[in-house]
Motif scaffolding. Sequence first.
Motif, PDB file in Angstrom:
ATOM      1  N   PRO A  23       1.823  55.958  12.681  1.00 31.27           N
ATOM      2  CA  PRO A  23       2.528  55.771  13.949  1.00 31.27           C
ATOM      3  C   PRO A  23       2.277  54.374  14.512  1.00 31.27           C
ATOM      4  CG  PRO A  23       1.389  57.882  13.915  1.00 31.27           C
ATOM      5  CD  PRO A  23       0.909  57.113  12.718  1.00 31.27           C
ATOM      6  N   PRO A  24       3.261  53.769  15.146  1.00 28.86           N
ATOM      7  CA  PRO A  24       3.045  52.449  15.750  1.00 28.86           C
ATOM      8  C   PRO A  24       2.090  52.535  16.935  1.00 28.86           C
ATOM      9  CG  PRO A  24       5.202  53.301  16.349  1.00 28.86           C
ATOM     10  CD  PRO A  24       4.628  54.258  15.350  1.00 28.86           C
ATOM     11  N   ILE A  29       3.035  45.608  18.780  1.00 27.65           N
ATOM     12  CA  ILE A  29       4.168  45.104  19.565  1.00 27.65           C
ATOM     13  C   ILE A  29       4.552  43.672  19.196  1.00 27.65           C
ATOM     14  CG2 ILE A  29       4.874  44.419  21.903  1.00 27.65           C
ATOM     15  CD1 ILE A  29       3.662  47.040  22.902  1.00 27.65           C
ATOM     16  N   PRO A  30       3.618  42.703  19.151  1.00 25.11           N
ATOM     17  CA  PRO A  30       4.051  41.333  18.809  1.00 25.11           C
ATOM     18  C   PRO A  30       4.748  41.241  17.452  1.00 25.11           C
ATOM     19  CG  PRO A  30       1.835  41.311  19.737  1.00 25.11           C
ATOM     20  CD  PRO A  30       2.177  42.751  19.483  1.00 25.11           C
ATOM     21  N   PRO A  50      19.574  40.730  22.306  1.00 27.09           N
ATOM     22  CA  PRO A  50      18.237  40.253  21.936  1.00 27.09           C
ATOM     23  C   PRO A  50      17.182  41.348  22.064  1.00 27.09           C
ATOM     24  CG  PRO A  50      18.827  39.494  24.125  1.00 27.09           C
ATOM     25  CD  PRO A  50      20.058  40.144  23.570  1.00 27.09           C
ATOM     26  N   TYR A  51      16.055  41.125  21.404  1.00 21.86           N
ATOM     27  CA  TYR A  51      14.972  42.109  21.377  1.00 21.86           C
ATOM     28  C   TYR A  51      13.708  41.453  21.899  1.00 21.86           C
ATOM     29  CZ  TYR A  51      12.190  46.063  19.617  1.00 21.86           C
ATOM     30  OH  TYR A  51      11.381  47.158  19.514  1.00 21.86           O
ATOM     31  N   GLY A  52      13.117  42.049  22.943  1.00 22.83           N
ATOM     32  CA  GLY A  52      11.929  41.482  23.543  1.00 22.83           C
ATOM     33  C   GLY A  52      10.793  42.484  23.645  1.00 22.83           C
ATOM     34  N   GLU A  53       9.737  42.062  24.320  1.00 20.36           N
ATOM     35  CA  GLU A  53       8.547  42.902  24.433  1.00 20.36           C
ATOM     36  C   GLU A  53       8.849  44.222  25.127  1.00 20.36           C
ATOM     37  OE1 GLU A  53       4.078  42.760  26.416  1.00 20.36           O
ATOM     38  OE2 GLU A  53       5.082  40.887  25.875  1.00 20.36           O
ATOM     39  N   HIS A  59      10.178  51.354  22.758  1.00 22.54           N
ATOM     40  CA  HIS A  59      10.202  51.984  21.433  1.00 22.54           C
ATOM     41  C   HIS A  59       8.910  52.762  21.187  1.00 22.54           C
ATOM     42  CE1 HIS A  59      10.785  52.597  17.171  1.00 22.54           C
ATOM     43  NE2 HIS A  59       9.701  51.899  16.900  1.00 22.54           N
ATOM     44  N   LEU A  60       7.778  52.168  21.527  1.00 20.25           N
ATOM     45  CA  LEU A  60       6.504  52.865  21.339  1.00 20.25           C
ATOM     46  C   LEU A  60       6.424  54.131  22.183  1.00 20.25           C
ATOM     47  CD1 LEU A  60       5.490  50.435  19.664  1.00 20.25           C
ATOM     48  CD2 LEU A  60       3.319  50.658  20.886  1.00 20.25           C
ATOM     49  N   GLU A  61       6.930  54.067  23.393  1.00 17.98           N
ATOM     50  CA  GLU A  61       6.922  55.258  24.252  1.00 17.98           C
ATOM     51  C   GLU A  61       7.772  56.367  23.639  1.00 17.98           C
ATOM     52  OE1 GLU A  61       8.300  53.669  27.933  1.00 17.98           O
ATOM     53  OE2 GLU A  61       6.316  52.885  28.511  1.00 17.98           O
TER      54      GLU A  61
END
Length: 199
Positions: A23-24, A29-30, A50-53, A59-61
């Motif tokens: 699992p991530p 994240i970076p 675009p894709y940012g932090e 995504h992790l949540e």
Amino acid sequence: MADAIPTIRVPDRLQIDELVLRPPVTDDIPAIVEACQDPEIPRFTTVPSPYGEADAVGHLETCEREWSDGSGAPFVVVDADTDELLGSMGLMRLDDEGATVEIGYWIAAAARGRGVGTRSARVVTAAALAGGAQRIELRAMVENAGSRRIAERVGYTLEGVLRSVHSAACSRDRIDLALYSMLPSDAAARELLADSAIA
């Protein structure tokens, strides 16, 4: 008495060769943000651009929720020795009642051409089959030759093309998707489950 609803369960850690699927976590994240700057990933997946932090945090949540409630089994693919992020591979839309699941993935640009996608898809497919899946679906844009090669190398069967599918998450309004599947009765499925190299 009603029949019990089958469940699909997979381990939260898988390994094949030097590849670990887990699992991530926040520390990823970076690397996730960096990988998703590659325009090929949003072109062929539902990853936004675009894709940012903030996208990675969201995504992790989602991943944490899916693992918690059993609705999905999202992994990152990392190098066993260095923990370098190589890609994302997971099971989505786990349907316990129908024992059906969908596999999806992206591979970081620097990791392509090394069999990362094929081997990761093999181990996740085997885990899903061993965990009770009766049907695994894989959908790839018709023009996504790399993703389709992975499906075919693992042994998925091309069922046909879903024409003009609406995808609000994609950069295009309507897309054609190649639909692949694997069933436990398929020869490829039996070979995967018998492969001692898949841990």
